[in-house]
Design a protein around this motif. Sequence first.
Motif, PDB file in Angstrom:
ATOM      1  N   GLU A 142      -0.154  -0.378 -10.941  1.00  0.00           N
ATOM      2  CA  GLU A 142      -0.569   0.696 -10.045  1.00  0.00           C
ATOM      3  C   GLU A 142      -1.516   1.595 -10.811  1.00  0.00           C
ATOM      4  OE1 GLU A 142       2.670   3.127  -8.676  1.00  0.00           O
ATOM      5  OE2 GLU A 142       1.631   3.698  -6.856  1.00  0.00           O
ATOM      6  N   PHE A 143      -2.425   2.222 -10.105  1.00  0.00           N
ATOM      7  CA  PHE A 143      -3.417   3.099 -10.732  1.00  0.00           C
ATOM      8  C   PHE A 143      -4.177   2.361 -11.838  1.00  0.00           C
ATOM      9  CE2 PHE A 143       0.090   6.150  -9.608  1.00  0.00           C
ATOM     10  CZ  PHE A 143      -0.547   6.682  -8.506  1.00  0.00           C
ATOM     11  N   HIS A 151      -2.985   3.675  -1.901  1.00  0.00           N
ATOM     12  CA  HIS A 151      -3.476   2.792  -2.956  1.00  0.00           C
ATOM     13  C   HIS A 151      -2.532   1.608  -3.090  1.00  0.00           C
ATOM     14  CE1 HIS A 151      -0.622   5.534  -4.953  1.00  0.00           C
ATOM     15  NE2 HIS A 151      -0.304   4.461  -5.658  1.00  0.00           N
ATOM     16  N   GLU A 152      -2.965   0.626  -3.863  1.00  0.00           N
ATOM     17  CA  GLU A 152      -2.167  -0.593  -3.962  1.00  0.00           C
ATOM     18  C   GLU A 152      -1.160  -0.514  -5.104  1.00  0.00           C
ATOM     19  OE1 GLU A 152      -3.693  -4.714  -5.345  1.00  0.00           O
ATOM     20  OE2 GLU A 152      -3.661  -4.807  -3.155  1.00  0.00           O
ATOM     21  N   ARG A 153      -0.005  -1.066  -4.847  1.00  0.00           N
ATOM     22  CA  ARG A 153       1.027  -1.127  -5.878  1.00  0.00           C
ATOM     23  C   ARG A 153       1.595  -2.533  -5.858  1.00  0.00           C
ATOM     24  NH1 ARG A 153       6.761  -0.585  -5.674  1.00  0.00           N
ATOM     25  NH2 ARG A 153       7.687   0.605  -7.374  1.00  0.00           N
ATOM     26  N   THR A 212       0.875  -1.168   0.000  1.00  0.00           N
ATOM     27  CA  THR A 212       0.000   0.000   0.000  1.00  0.00           C
ATOM     28  C   THR A 212       0.913   1.218   0.000  1.00  0.00           C
ATOM     29  OG1 THR A 212      -1.713  -1.168   1.183  1.00  0.00           O
ATOM     30  CG2 THR A 212      -1.777   1.242   1.283  1.00  0.00           C
TER      31      THR A 212
END
Lengths: 336, 215
Positions: A164-165, A144-146, A126
């Motif tokens: 990501e994104f 956010h998750e990566r 995260t």
Amino acid sequence: MNDPVLDDQLLSELRTLALRPDPAPLAPVDRARLEAAVVEAVVGAAGPRRSWRDVAPAALVAACLLAVLGLVAVPFVTSRPDTRPAALPVRAEPAAARALQGLATVALASTTPRVGADDFVYVRSTVISNEGAYGEGVELGAPHEREIWLSQQERPAASGLIREFGQDWPLSGAGRASAPGPDRPTYAWIDDLPTDPDRIVAELESRQPFGSEQSPEQYAFDRIGDIVTENLVPPELASALFEAVTRLDGVRLIDDVQDAIGRRGFGIARTDERFGTTTVWVFEPGSAVPLGVRWYLPGPSSDPQAMTLFGATAIQERGVASELGVAPGESADALT
Amino acid sequence: MRSDQHDEPGRAREWRERLRAGDVEAFTELFRAYADQVHRLAASLCADAALAEDVTGETFLTAWRRRDTLHTGDESLGPWLMGIAARQSLNATRGRRRQLSFVSRHGHRLLADTPDIADDVTARLDGAARLDRTQRAVAHLRPRELEVLALCVWSGLTPQEAARALGVSAGTVRSRLFRARARLRELTDPAEPAHGPPPRPRPVLNARPALEEPR
């Protein structure tokens, strides 16, 4: 349309809207080294393929230095002190050194999976990142998750993938991945490092890119950080790496710090002398695997203690993936 | 500055022939003639000394790998090399900028790295203003707009030369320059908010077997 007058107007307005940068020119010694490297790569291109960056950098640098020594010897002599005592003293602050020695002991008792040449090291985190515009203030985005997959091959087309994104971003240099090394640590490369902490420091510092203005200590700290935070490390090496950090001047302990999702622990920190940025590795007591990392910029006040967070991570999962883009335990078919 | 200061027609023709024949001496001469120019473009786009050097090396190696695509005319090799250099720089910084916004490994390096400027106060002010405008351009233009800006505005190629170097029409180069101008005007208009929305990570350019020299 082909109107020279219109072109002139367009170009001259653009010249004022986006002034030409005025970067430092290529120094003669760097040009000579680069020339030797690319020419050697071209001459060797008939044989097995290798990167021009691999051309025995130390020897080449030495040769070029000799060639132009009369011109520009001084900056290089001062910037790369190469003589070191055989056994390095402990230079980290005492509290940090104790914490690192604890980590070294804990690391020895840990287990990590072996990673094969065709596997990918997988890390899911995260992340809180700086979403501010380039050159402007810090604006932290939402967590956010990566996910990252790191290729273990010697010379893959891409060194891995970041998801990501909602998008996939292939990781590659200018065209192809560089060979495994401090800037692209693979499991096999890490496993080949010496287990003597002094030799680790010497090895890493000797691989610092020529012309880099970071201190050798910061370069070594950053590389070890990359290795322990976003890779899998054989226990014996993990232990030696933490010992190696005790040899670095300026490493300090932060008693209470959190990762990007608020897990608390202690921090091992160092401030980059050139940029003023501080990197903190966050550890949970009793574990030698970092929870995450925090990054700070100096400021906003001139107080040397003042720091502004500009990014943080919390590592949620580490593992070995057999396929690029597929998390460990996930089936490629299930995704389609 | 003209891009063809180094090779008068006869020289360019000779280089083209020797390069096509795989002559390493010719390659070395080409490096010596153009390394500084290529490096300046790379350093302008990368704002990172180590990366600019890497890109310079990659540019010449890419040129060598593509020597078969050279035609035998007497046109300067400068625009062709600069086209390769611009593409290489953008590929390299795209990764780098992504790393920055991802707070990945070397995020802080680009943030703190600025092109070196002279050390007296006037130069520093000029440098700061210059840097600010340049950074806006770098941060807000699309890669293809930035590419033609770097070639035509920073490196002195004509739109025709840039078009040939990139394998597109001169009209395409001009329309990218127009778009760049419109975007930059917006950014520098004092009536506009001080800064636009933060740049989002950009998709990778469509893969394109670009930069073979058109005949």
